[in-house]
Design a protein around this motif. Structure first.
Motif, PDB file in Angstrom:
ATOM      1  N   THR A   1     -17.056   5.836  -1.443  1.00  0.00           N
ATOM      2  CA  THR A   1     -15.748   5.302  -1.787  1.00  0.00           C
ATOM      3  C   THR A   1     -15.665   5.246  -3.309  1.00  0.00           C
TER       4      THR A   1
ATOM      5  N   VAL B   1     -13.632   4.056  -6.886  1.00  0.00           N
ATOM      6  CA  VAL B   1     -12.650   3.228  -7.585  1.00  0.00           C
ATOM      7  C   VAL B   1     -12.531   3.787  -8.999  1.00  0.00           C
TER       8      VAL B   1
ATOM      9  N   ILE C   1      -7.979   3.281  -5.581  1.00  0.00           N
ATOM     10  CA  ILE C   1      -9.049   3.298  -4.582  1.00  0.00           C
ATOM     11  C   ILE C   1      -8.914   4.589  -3.774  1.00  0.00           C
TER      12      ILE C   1
ATOM     13  N   PRO D   1     -11.514   4.482   1.132  1.00  0.00           N
ATOM     14  CA  PRO D   1     -12.278   3.260   1.412  1.00  0.00           C
ATOM     15  C   PRO D   1     -12.955   3.333   2.780  1.00  0.00           C
TER      16      PRO D   1
ATOM     17  N   LEU E   1     -16.438  -4.431  -1.961  1.00  0.00           N
ATOM     18  CA  LEU E   1     -15.337  -3.794  -2.684  1.00  0.00           C
ATOM     19  C   LEU E   1     -14.475  -4.846  -3.379  1.00  0.00           C
TER      20      LEU E   1
ATOM     21  N   PRO F   1      -5.458  -3.016  -8.411  1.00  0.00           N
ATOM     22  CA  PRO F   1      -5.234  -1.808  -7.609  1.00  0.00           C
ATOM     23  C   PRO F   1      -3.763  -1.422  -7.571  1.00  0.00           C
TER      24      PRO F   1
ATOM     25  N   LEU G   1      -3.721   3.675  -3.255  1.00  0.00           N
ATOM     26  CA  LEU G   1      -4.770   3.987  -2.289  1.00  0.00           C
ATOM     27  C   LEU G   1      -4.579   5.439  -1.863  1.00  0.00           C
TER      28      LEU G   1
ATOM     29  N   VAL H   1      -7.549  -2.659   2.623  1.00  0.00           N
ATOM     30  CA  VAL H   1      -6.902  -2.500   1.322  1.00  0.00           C
ATOM     31  C   VAL H   1      -5.423  -2.874   1.417  1.00  0.00           C
TER      32      VAL H   1
END
Length: 213
Positions: free
Chosen positions: A16, A18, A28, A31, A42, A53, A56, A72
Motif C-alpha cells: 500500500t 501513501v 492513498i 489500501p 495506516l 488524505p 484514494l 479509507v
C-alpha cells in the motif's frame, strides 16, 4: 518533492502506498489492510505525520488491493478512483473474499472513473494514469515524470510480471502493454510494484526473463 511511504499488508504482502507532498496532502493507493491492526497502522502513519488524505486510487480491483477501501472511505470520506473497466473485478470481490478468509467490507464505487493519460493532482505535483491491462482488464499505473517513478500495481515486478491466470487476465496483452507503455518510460524510472521490492525500467528491460526490451 513527493514522499513515498510503503506499508505492506495482508497475507499476500501487498504494498500500500501513501504519497505525500510538502503541504502534507497525501494520496492513498491500493489500501490492502485486512484487520484492525493494519487499519490502525495506516491511520497512525497519517495522523503522526499530520497528513491530509485528498484522494484514494486503485491500480486495479483484486481483493488484496481493495480490502481497505471501505476503511479509507469511512475514516476520511474518500471514495476510490479506478478505471471503469475494473467494475466486473470490483463486483466479484464481495463474493470470493469470504471464501478466502478475508473480512471484507464492500468498497464504494467511484463517483468518477479514471481514464488512460488522466492527470491526478497532488498539490504542485502530477500523477499520470497509464492504462496497462493484462493482469486485470483495466489496470492503471501512476507515473510521476519529474521524479522518475511509477506506482505499478501488479504489472511489472523485479524479474517477474503479474499473473494472468485470474479472470480478466491475458498474458499476451500484459506483455504487449509492458513493452509499449512501461518500457517506453526512461530507464531510470523506479517501479514500485504491488508486491515485493522496487526495480527500475532499465533493469527489467535487460534482465526480466518474461519481457525483454
Amino acid at each position: 518533492m513527493i514522499h513515498i511511504e510503503i506499508l505492506t499488508f495482508n497475507p499476500y504482502q501487498e504494498n500500500t502506498y501513501v504519497l505525500s507532498d510538502e503541504q502534507q496532502n497525501c494520496i492513498i493507493i491500493d489500501p490492502g489492510m485486512h484487520n484492525l491492526a493494519e487499519e490502525n497502522r495506516l491511520k497512525a502513519y497519517i495522523q503522526d505525520n499530520n497528513l491530509r488524505p485528498i484522494a484514494l486510487l486503485n491500480t486495479h480491483c483484486h481483493v488484496d488491493h481493495v480490502l481497505g477501501n471501505n476503511f479509507v472511505y469511512e475514516t476520511w470520506g474518500l471514495k476510490p478512483q479506478f478505471h471503469e473497466g475494473e467494475i466486473p473485478v470490483w463486483a466479484s470481490v464481495q463474493n470470493y473474499a469470504p471464501q478466502m478468509g478475508f473480512r471484507y467490507e464492500p468498497s464504494p464505487l467511484p463517483n468518477t472513473f479514471l481514464h488512460d493519460q488522466q492527470e491526478i493532482e497532488l498539490g504542485e505535483h502530477t500523477l499520470k494514469a497509464i492504462l496497462a491491462p493484462g493482469h486485470s482488464p483495466a489496470h492503471l499505473c501512476f507515473y510521476v515524470a519529474d521524479q522518475h517513478f511509477l506506482i505499478g500495481g501488479d504489472v511489472l515486478f523485479k524479474n517477474s510480471i503479474g499473473r494472468t491466470d485470474l479472470p480478466g487476465g491475458d498474458q499476451a496483452t500484459l506483455i504487449k502493454n509492458i513493452k509499449n507503455n512501461i518500457y517506453t518510460l526512461p530507464d531510470q524510472t523506479v517501479v514500485y510494484p504491488g508486491h515485493g521490492p522496487s526495480t527500475t525500467v532499465g533493469y527489467e528491460k535487460n534482465t526480466n526473463p518474461f519481457v525483454r526490451a
